[in-house]
Design an enzyme around this catalytic site. Structure first.
Site: not given
Length: 324
Positions: A57, A126
């Site tokens: 990322e 998550h």
């Protein structure tokens, strides 16, 4: 169509309209994305505009910031909002500040699509709702649609604005269905929507808590309580005016979000209402949010700590039977 299909349609239409738009992210190419939002776009637009990235990322968000500064309009998918934290410097210190630090000479027309929230038993790393973090940073717009109609219209608008947008989709909404017009439309950022009209209490919600609020409103109506449900749609900009307009009828407010209760965006809305419309309140504002604990992997425990319809109903009744 479904929420997922509406997002896909928005991406296809905007990419067909503007050749400077490209997609970047993990598994978004031939695989179509982990939630299949980019399904079919690789086949239509090719690998130069639908780019599968390495698992970094930091790297691909940084590349997208550079691409946006030099004339392209990248749309980045980060498959979990939790993973945006890996690219915090690129988002917070670069994308959000470049237009200001360049005196407006350079803009960053970047959309970061990401998925937030719980409900699937995906565990503490998550399942978070991190929208308040990005709402705190000047220079970033924060969008959180709750319906297929809003998802398409808000994404198209987010792509067309000349600044960084954090576009947070809730993973439990992808299969929800709604009417989406075939004709072209966009939804301006910063304009809330009244999803249900009422006169007894206002419920302000966003993203996944909007359907919860709608279900709560339905159950409350059976008891003779008519709740007005306002979908804020975006946190930055934040449409406080629509909430105040609703309060002029109801004089009571419940705020519902999936983010943790402490320091959540609901507290900011409480403060703005307190500053601008205290005289319209007949009872203390109530907040509904997740408990202040990491989100459990176990589905039963997760459901226990995340806000549910019952929590909204309880808060509505609490504010109805209290006075200042």
């Amino acid at each position: 169509m479904t929420y997922r299909e509406a997002l896909n349609r928005a991406l296809e239409e905007e990419m067909s309209r503007d050749n400077s738009i490209l997609l970047m992210g993990e598994d978004i190419g031939s695989y179509g994305g982990i939630f299949k939002v980019t399904k079919g776009l690789y086949d239509k637009f090719g690998g130069e505009r639908v780019i599968d990235t390495p698992i970094s990322e930091t790297g691909f968000v940084g590349a997208a910031v550079g691409a946006a500064m030099t004339g392209l309009r990248p749309i980045v998918e980060i498959m979990w909002v939790d993973f945006t934290l890996v690219a915090t410097d690129q988002i917070v210190n670069q994308a959000a500040k470049i237009a200001y630090m360049s005196g407006g000479e350079t803009t960053v027309p970047l959309v970061i699509r990401t998925q937030g929230g719980g409900g699937r038993g995906n565990g503490a790393q998550h399942s978070q709702s991190l929208e308040t973090i990005y709402s705190h940073i000047p220079g970033i717009k924060v969008v959180m649609p709750s319906t297929p109609y809003d998802a398409k219209g808000l994404l198209k608008e987010a792509i067309q604005v000349d600044g960084p947008v954090m576009f947070i989709e809730h993973k439990m909404l992808y299969n929800t269905k709604g009417i989406v017009p075939e004709e072209e439309y966009v939804i301006p950022l910063g304009k809330a929507d009244v999803k249900e009209e009422g006169h007894d209490v206002t419920i302000a919600a966003i993203s996944s808590t909007v359907p919860l609020a709608m279900e709560a409103s339905k159950k409350l109506k059976e008891e003779g309580i008519h709740a007005e449900v306002i979908d804020l749609r975006t946190l930055v900009p934040l449409d406080v005016d629509s909430v105040i307009q609703s309060l002029s009828k109801t004089n009571r407010l419940v705020i519902a979000h999936e983010a943790h209760l402490s320091f959540g965006w609901g507290a900011e809305l409480v403060s703005r209402i307190q500053e601008r419309a205290f005289d319209q309140l007949d009872a203390p504002i109530q907040r509904v949010g997740a408990e202040d604990t990491p989100i459990p992997y176990n589905l039963d425990l997760e459901k226990e700590m995340l806000p549910q319809v019952k929590d909204i109903i309880d808060s509505v009744k609490k504010t109805l039977y209290q006075t200042i």
